[in-house]
Write an enzyme that holds these catalytic residues in place. Structure first.
Site, PDB file in Angstrom:
ATOM      1  N   LYS A   1       0.838  -1.193   0.000  1.00 12.89           N
ATOM      2  CA  LYS A   1       0.000   0.000   0.000  1.00 12.89           C
ATOM      3  C   LYS A   1       0.879   1.251   0.000  1.00 12.89           C
ATOM      4  O   LYS A   1       1.900   1.316   0.711  1.00 12.89           O
ATOM      5  CB  LYS A   1      -0.910   0.016   1.227  1.00 12.89           C
ATOM      6  CG  LYS A   1      -1.943  -1.098   1.265  1.00 12.89           C
ATOM      7  CD  LYS A   1      -3.073  -0.859   0.295  1.00 12.89           C
ATOM      8  CE  LYS A   1      -4.206  -1.848   0.499  1.00 12.89           C
ATOM      9  NZ  LYS A   1      -5.348  -1.578  -0.397  1.00 12.89           N
TER      10      LYS A   1
ATOM     11  N   LYS B   1     -14.256  -6.663  -7.091  1.00 12.24           N
ATOM     12  CA  LYS B   1     -14.550  -7.028  -5.707  1.00 12.24           C
ATOM     13  C   LYS B   1     -16.054  -7.236  -5.577  1.00 12.24           C
ATOM     14  O   LYS B   1     -16.844  -6.393  -6.011  1.00 12.24           O
ATOM     15  CB  LYS B   1     -14.071  -5.935  -4.741  1.00 12.24           C
ATOM     16  CG  LYS B   1     -12.555  -5.785  -4.700  1.00 12.24           C
ATOM     17  CD  LYS B   1     -12.128  -4.700  -3.725  1.00 12.24           C
ATOM     18  CE  LYS B   1     -10.607  -4.591  -3.664  1.00 12.24           C
ATOM     19  NZ  LYS B   1     -10.168  -3.472  -2.787  1.00 12.24           N
TER      20      LYS B   1
END
Length: 335
Positions: free
Chosen positions: A150, A248
């Site tokens: 990240k 997702k």
């Protein structure tokens, strides 16, 4: 056929706080839905979409809003028009898939027409923390062959993060996820740094709603959409700006639409990735069905849960595999 619909809320606490661009996550609360016909019961889990305020209270209100139609016996296709994309539809859709699987003693992957489930290499995700903390967490992933890091949107700090991971693990396939953290002026230097560090994929560099910043940019590495493409409609609107779409189930509203998105992405010439919004094995299981069709798999959510044994042993040697005896999501006909 009438159906019963019940749900509960699960705290889904993380074993350690997890930092991404703009957020420090301590938990990813979920709504777990059960849909039954009196004999068989299917389950679905959804965390919703936190950056759209699609949280368990909102999902539960959505379920109650359409309860009468659900209990009257809605099927998966009817559900698509009954609820919009999001967590509530995801949990219900997945529960209906599992319910059908159990009634027919046929695994979901076969009902969905995808290849028989096989172990898949999955990424394991590192937070946007200081390099020392990142390296400490990296020690847990010695068997991983795929790592996602990240970023937070500070180019200098992010460069140090990427370099630290690459020095420690020159062997892994490495991707980064900016979680909407960068602006137009940073795209070129960011991409140059990533190429220099042999990063294979840049996910969601710009803010949702600012995708025009990518117009005309000849990126030197593949760029994936996450927040920028939630569902099938947005895929058709935004696909030209990206190379890969991260599907997702919480975003698109379940496995039914996720399968349609994967097929459409292929038709449009995009790569396909499956991701998750954290969650338990129950949340990962339908994503694992989709994973059989994907180029990149990011289903590490259960690993990060605080409850001992929460991952149910689904991770081994850098791969993920849903067990054969995991109700309809494994292979009930052979378990």
């Amino acid at each position: 056929m009438s159906l019963s619909v019940t749900y509960r809320r699960d705290a889904m606490r993380m074993r350690e706080p997890f930092r991404i661009s703009g957020y420090l996550l301590h938990a990813m609360p979920a709504t777990v839905v059960t849909v039954g016909d009196g004999t068989h019961f299917g389950r679905g889990e959804a965390a919703g979409v936190y950056y759209l305020n699609d949280d368990p209270p909102h999902m539960e209100r959505e379920i109650e809003r359409v309860r009468d139609a659900l209990e009257a016996g809605v099927d998966r296709q009817g559900l698509q028009s009954l609820l919009p994309p999001g967590g509530a539809r995801n949990a219900l859709d997945c529960a209906l898939w599992e319910l059908e699987s159990l009634k027919k003693a046929t695994p979901v992957w076969r009902l969905a027409g995808v290849p028989e489930s096989k172990p898949q290499v999955t990424t394991f995700t590192l937070p946007a923390d200081d390099p020392a903390e990142i390296l400490r967490r990296l020690e847990a992933f010695t068997s991983a062959t795929s790592i996602k890091l990240k970023l937070e949107g500070d180019l200098a700090a992010d460069t140090e993060r990427v370099r630290a991971v690459r020095r420690a693990r020159p062997d892994v396939w490495l991707s980064v996820d900016a979680n909407q953290g960068f602006g137009a002026k940073d795209l070129e230097p960011l991409a140059a740094m990533l190429v220099d560090q042999d990063v294979a994929l840049l996910e969601q560099p710009v803010r949702r709603g600012s995708e025009q910043l990518l117009d005309g940019w000849d990126a030197p590495l593949p760029v994936a959409a996450d927040e920028s493409i939630l569902d099938l409609k947005e895929l058709r609107e935004q696909y030209r700006r990206f190379d890969i779409v991260n599907i997702k189930l919480d975003k698109c509203g379940g496995l039914t639409e996720a399968l349609a998105m994967a097929a459409e992405a292929r038709r449009l010439g995009l790569g396909v990735m499956v991701g998750n919004m954290a969650g338990s094995v129950l949340a990962a299981a339908p994503g694992f069905v989709l994973a059989q069709l994907c180029d990149v798999v990011d289903l590490d959510g259960p690993y990060f849960l605080a409850e001992p044994g929460a991952d149910r042993g689904i991770f081994n040697a850098g791969k993920v595999m849903i067990p054969a005896d995991f109700w309809g999501w494994g292979n009930p006909s052979s378990a």
